[in-house]
Design a protein around this motif. Structure first.
Motif, PDB file in Angstrom:
ATOM      1  N   THR A 103      96.028 -23.102 -31.501  1.00 11.37           N
ATOM      2  CA  THR A 103      96.076 -21.678 -31.181  1.00 11.37           C
ATOM      3  C   THR A 103      94.750 -21.019 -31.561  1.00 11.37           C
ATOM      4  O   THR A 103      94.256 -21.211 -32.668  1.00 11.37           O
ATOM      5  CB  THR A 103      97.229 -21.002 -31.942  1.00 11.37           C
ATOM      6  N   ASP A 104      94.190 -20.252 -30.624  1.00  8.80           N
ATOM      7  CA  ASP A 104      92.967 -19.510 -30.955  1.00  8.80           C
ATOM      8  C   ASP A 104      93.177 -18.031 -30.670  1.00  8.80           C
ATOM      9  O   ASP A 104      94.068 -17.653 -29.925  1.00  8.80           O
ATOM     10  CB  ASP A 104      91.780 -20.057 -30.154  1.00  8.80           C
TER      11      ASP A 104
ATOM     12  N   SER B 243      85.959 -19.936 -26.531  1.00  7.57           N
ATOM     13  CA  SER B 243      86.712 -18.709 -26.303  1.00  7.57           C
ATOM     14  C   SER B 243      86.570 -17.723 -27.465  1.00  7.57           C
ATOM     15  O   SER B 243      86.300 -16.542 -27.260  1.00  7.57           O
ATOM     16  CB  SER B 243      88.181 -19.063 -26.077  1.00  7.57           C
ATOM     17  N   VAL B 244      86.703 -18.225 -28.702  1.00  4.22           N
ATOM     18  CA  VAL B 244      86.604 -17.311 -29.853  1.00  4.22           C
ATOM     19  C   VAL B 244      85.167 -16.823 -30.035  1.00  4.22           C
ATOM     20  O   VAL B 244      84.935 -15.672 -30.407  1.00  4.22           O
ATOM     21  CB  VAL B 244      87.134 -17.937 -31.172  1.00  4.22           C
TER      22      VAL B 244
ATOM     23  N   SER C  95      88.905 -22.723 -39.094  1.00  2.36           N
ATOM     24  CA  SER C  95      89.902 -23.610 -38.512  1.00  2.36           C
ATOM     25  C   SER C  95      90.793 -24.143 -39.626  1.00  2.36           C
ATOM     26  O   SER C  95      90.361 -24.300 -40.763  1.00  2.36           O
ATOM     27  CB  SER C  95      89.215 -24.756 -37.777  1.00  2.36           C
ATOM     28  N   ARG C  96      92.030 -24.387 -39.258  1.00  2.11           N
ATOM     29  CA  ARG C  96      92.996 -24.783 -40.265  1.00  2.11           C
ATOM     30  C   ARG C  96      94.017 -25.710 -39.621  1.00  2.11           C
ATOM     31  O   ARG C  96      94.454 -25.474 -38.486  1.00  2.11           O
ATOM     32  CB  ARG C  96      93.682 -23.517 -40.770  1.00  2.11           C
ATOM     33  N   ILE C  97      94.383 -26.750 -40.355  1.00  3.34           N
ATOM     34  CA  ILE C  97      95.444 -27.637 -39.851  1.00  3.34           C
ATOM     35  C   ILE C  97      96.653 -27.464 -40.755  1.00  3.34           C
ATOM     36  O   ILE C  97      96.545 -27.639 -41.971  1.00  3.34           O
ATOM     37  CB  ILE C  97      94.997 -29.117 -39.861  1.00  3.34           C
ATOM     38  N   THR C  98      97.778 -27.062 -40.201  1.00  2.00           N
ATOM     39  CA  THR C  98      98.987 -26.946 -41.010  1.00  2.00           C
ATOM     40  C   THR C  98     100.079 -27.807 -40.385  1.00  2.00           C
ATOM     41  O   THR C  98     100.097 -28.021 -39.183  1.00  2.00           O
ATOM     42  CB  THR C  98      99.506 -25.497 -41.098  1.00  2.00           C
TER      43      THR C  98
ATOM     44  N   TYR D  95      86.155  -8.889 -36.675  1.00  2.00           N
ATOM     45  CA  TYR D  95      86.837  -9.963 -35.947  1.00  2.00           C
ATOM     46  C   TYR D  95      86.511 -11.304 -36.606  1.00  2.00           C
ATOM     47  O   TYR D  95      85.354 -11.611 -36.867  1.00  2.00           O
ATOM     48  CB  TYR D  95      86.382  -9.975 -34.486  1.00  2.00           C
ATOM     49  N   VAL D  96      87.552 -12.054 -36.904  1.00  4.05           N
ATOM     50  CA  VAL D  96      87.336 -13.386 -37.480  1.00  4.05           C
ATOM     51  C   VAL D  96      87.782 -14.433 -36.460  1.00  4.05           C
ATOM     52  O   VAL D  96      88.967 -14.514 -36.139  1.00  4.05           O
ATOM     53  CB  VAL D  96      88.134 -13.562 -38.789  1.00  4.05           C
ATOM     54  N   PRO D  97      86.840 -15.194 -35.929  1.00  8.67           N
ATOM     55  CA  PRO D  97      87.250 -16.230 -34.973  1.00  8.67           C
ATOM     56  C   PRO D  97      88.075 -17.309 -35.676  1.00  8.67           C
ATOM     57  O   PRO D  97      87.700 -17.792 -36.735  1.00  8.67           O
ATOM     58  CB  PRO D  97      85.923 -16.797 -34.452  1.00  8.67           C
ATOM     59  N   ARG D  98      89.207 -17.623 -35.085  1.00 13.39           N
ATOM     60  CA  ARG D  98      90.146 -18.527 -35.736  1.00 13.39           C
ATOM     61  C   ARG D  98      90.684 -19.580 -34.778  1.00 13.39           C
ATOM     62  O   ARG D  98      90.936 -19.287 -33.610  1.00 13.39           O
ATOM     63  CB  ARG D  98      91.379 -17.717 -36.169  1.00 13.39           C
TER      64      ARG D  98
END
Lengths: 300, 475
Positions: free
Chosen positions: B408-409, B374-375, B341-344, B388-391
């Protein structure tokens, strides 16, 4: 020794029998379907405690308990409801009622028993009374000046690190309650606050604040006791009520108590006038009991 | 011979008289002839003027010309007078022509300005507009239409308008357009949707026929982009639904709470005191189920009450980033640590909003939990070797006076037939007992309390839930 007796009044058969089934393990229990039936009982004054639902056909629970109190002041009274307790705070104030048990799912029997026991025995002070059999006190502090308060707060947060759902909320609650005890509860003979909020304060030997941390298999909690007892039941109800109604949005008066009630699962306020005030907060693990928060204010 | 001499005088005199008479007759005839010519000339000029005026003015100024002619009629027989009269008339006509000419030039300029203005209006429209001939070929189009098509204006002239419109289903609109040509009637507001790379777009289609001599020569086609409108109206319908449900369920939920606590409490007693109730093992098992079910029912009630709660939120001006970070930390799902997970944050965005942080956290936790589930489900579906990298990406941006937070996932996505239901109370794709189907309804409700919006888009294995909140405006 003769068992103490309890009268349970609830129009919902299942609920009243469920409570009776449970309390019969320790007490002599009698049930009534409504206030009329209960008031007709010749032995009404002999009960140690009357536990009544609020919403019933005929006389409402708070009216009924008020009549019981007027006729038999020594009988202890407790209300219970499945509805939102917040909606009854003003009513509680006008009718002098300060204990409302909330009907939760699963039903919180251990809380019910604790409340009933402590009211009948008139022993409300002390966090250990509210713990289950497996509960224990894990730490105790005595605060004598404002400088110590911060360190104690951080220590408690660390102590409950694994248990706490939201450290921000607990921090806030501790801040509010300790601030209240430190600055607002200490008053001079004229009734004015002696210390200015957030100022550096050295309490007098008899003004110390005692903090006790405890936990059991269901919950963890903190008790904060001041040695003043300046808070009154009516004041607490007034402060909580105006914040529930949004009237206190613009000022700080009573915010601490209200926020504590919002953020903690349980808030118990015990007052021995002019002697001491104990504020106990509990949080249940995994939001164990679903339902509304009860109201517990005991003024001796 | 005096008679003779007198006769001698008389004869020439008579001859002279005769000659004179003849000359007079001749002159008279010549004069008459001249007068005839002049009158003919007059008539001819008069006629030609009339015709000329009729041509030029289409008859409008004929009366006025006649007036002039009658005002100063030419003196008959006087050629000079006649000519000067016509000269005067001619001069007046010349000045009349000149003024007319000036007016025409003025009008022409005004038409040019109007044309430019119309073109500007045409181009400034955000809605796609084109004019097509009877072969549906574009003869004129505006910038917005070209932008929708992703091409330059000049490349689109002469093209079939429905073929160049991207993603427009074939023959979807040819019927209505054909009808517009045939019946001279405008078609109004045909709604259609297309799949764009950045999600679904909604359009409304209208035609306006331009006819000449009882025949439709061109048709104006208007493609109005109603995506934003649609999203807002969807949200409004949702909030209206919520309001109705809200008042209804508060009552129900309260009433249900009481018997439910009785059911649960009784069952708990039976479990804790089996000997009192004469319970056997089978009975105990069933009673445990009852406790469990009562618990589930209470969870639903609690969510319902949350949905309908009237209590005022506690608003404070808050930096939203820590609220999101805290929400991320509050998720305790199995496998959550595998999700990247990432916050931009877009540059120059000041993420300050006036909000109830606790309530907003509820929204964020809900959205993040949905995204995580979902991911993780997707991760379970794809074979390990597929890398597959869940993001989950959280992007903070600004849209006008709103702060946008897009979650967004790259999970399993939401199919287009389901996405319109996800905000409906009790809609859930999860098995019974896992989630009450009220999460997004509650989120919507909280966003309403914040005067914000919540909407979802899902396409190309990407699902985005966007939260829009009014930015705090410093005084």
């Amino acid at each position: 020794m003769k068992k103490q007796s309890i009268l349970i009044v609830d129009d919902e058969k299942l609920v009243r029998e469920m409570i009776a089934d449970f309390l019969e393990q320790e007490y002599q229990v009698v049930t009534a379907e409504n206030a009329d039936e209960a008031l007709k009982r010749p032995d009404l004054g002999c009960f140690d405690l009357v536990l009544s639902d609020i919403n019933m056909p005929g006389l409402a629970g708070y009216e009924f308990l008020k009549r019981v109190k007027v006729k038999f002041p020594s009988v202890k009274t407790v209300l219970m409801t499945a509805y939102n307790v917040d909606d009854y705070v003003r009513m509680a104030k006008t009718h002098g009622i300060c204990n409302i048990i909330s009907k939760t799912v699963p039903f919180n029997f251990s809380e019910l028993l604790t409340m009933v026991r402590s009211l009948i025995r008139e022993e409300v002070f002390g966090i250990e009374k509210y713990l289950q059999a497996d509960g224990k006190v894990v730490r105790e502090y005595v605060i004598k000046d404002s400088a110590e308060a911060k360190g104690v707060r951080e220590d408690i947060l660390k102590l409950f690190e694994k248990e706490v759902r939201d450290t921000g909320e607990l921090r806030l609650v501790l801040d509010e309650i300790v601030t209240n005890a430190l600055y607002h509860s200490v008053k001079n003979p004229e009734g004015d606050e002696k210390y200015r909020e957030f100022s550096s304060v050295q309490l007098k030997p008899d003004e110390y604040i005692r903090i006790v941390c405890a936990l059991d298999s269901e919950k963890y909690g903190v008790s904060i006791v001041d040695q003043q007892g300046t808070l009154t039941r009516d004041m607490v109800l007034y402060k909580i009520d105006r914040h529930i109604r949004g009237e206190g949005v613009l000022d700080d008066d009573g915010r601490g108590l209200f926020m504590t009630r919002v953020f903690a699962d349980r808030l118990i306020i015990n007052i021995a006038p002019k002697k001491k005030t104990e504020i106990i907060i509990f949080n249940y693990r995994d939001k164990l009991y679903k339902g509304f928060k009860p109201l517990y204010i005991n003024e001796l | 011979m005096a008679v003779d001499r007198g006769f001698l005088f008389i004869v020439p005199a008579i001859i002279l008289l005769l000659l004179l008479l003849y000359r007079m007759v001749w002159i008279h005839r010549r004069l008459a002839k001249t007068r005839n010519i002049a009158e003919t000339l007059y008539d001819a000029l008069n006629t030609s003027f009339k015709e000329l005026f009729q041509d030029l003015t289409e008859g409008h100024d004929l009366d006025w010309t006649r007036e002039i002619l009658y005002e100063s009629p030419p003196r008959k027989g006087d050629l000079d007078g006649l000519i000067s009269s016509f000269k005067g008339l001619l001069n007046r006509q010349v000045s009349l022509f000149q003024s007319k000419n000036r007016r025409i030039r003025e009008l022409n300029e005004r038409i040019l300005v109007s044309k430019k203005q119309l073109e500007a209006v045409f181009d400034i429209l955000n809605d796609g507009l084109c004019i097509v001939d009877s072969d549906f070929r574009i003869v004129r189009l505006n910038r917005a239409f070209a932008e929708i098509c992703g091409q330059e204006i000049k490349n689109l002239l002469g093209a079939h308008s429905h073929e160049v419109f991207p993603g427009l289903p074939k023959n979807k609109l040819t019927g209505p357009l054909q009808k517009s040509f045939e019946t001279m009637e405008r078609t109004s507001e045909i709604k259609f949707e297309i799949n764009a790379p950045d999600g679904k777009r909604y359009f409304s289609y209208t035609t306006f026929p331009i006819s000449k001599e009882g025949r439709v020569e061109y048709v104006v086609e208007l493609f109005r982009n109603v995506t934003v409108e649609k999203k807002i109206s969807d949200q409004l319908i949702r909030s209206a639904n919520l309001a109705t449900i809200g008042t209804m369920i508060t009552g129900i939920a309260h009433e249900m709470n009481n018997p439910l606590s009785g059911i649960s409490g009784c069952a708990q007693n039976m479990l804790s005191m089996p000997e009192v109730f004469g319970m056997n093992d089978k009975g105990m098992e069933r009673v445990r189920d009852i406790v469990e079910c009562a618990n589930r029912a209470e969870t639903i009630l609690k969510d319902l009450l949350d949905l309908s709660r009237k209590k005022e939120s506690q608003f404070v001006i808050t930096n939203i980033v820590p609220v999101i970070e805290k929400s991320l930390k509050s998720i305790h799902l199995n496998g959550f640590d595998r999700i990247r997970s990432r916050i931009t944050m877009a540059p120059e965005v000041k993420p300050l909003v006036n909000c109830d942080p606790a309530r907003l956290m509820q929204v964020f936790i809900n959205l993040l939990t949905n995204a995580s589930l979902s991911v993780l489900e997707k991760e379970g579906r794809v074979p390990r070797e597929k890398d597959y990298v869940p993001r989950i990406d959280v992007l903070l941006g600004q849209d006008g006076s709103y702060l946008t937070v897009a979650f967004t996932d790259n999970g399993i996505g939401i199919s287009s037939d389901k996405i319109s239901y996800i905000f409906d109370p009790f809609y859930s794709t999860r098995p019974p007992g896992q989630g009450t189907g009220l999460g997004l309804s509650i989120c919507s409700k909280i966003m309403l309390e914040h005067s914000g919006r919540l909407y979802a888009e899902s396409a190309d294995n990407k699902t985005t839930f966007t939260v829009e909140l009014p930015l705090h405006k410093p005084l």
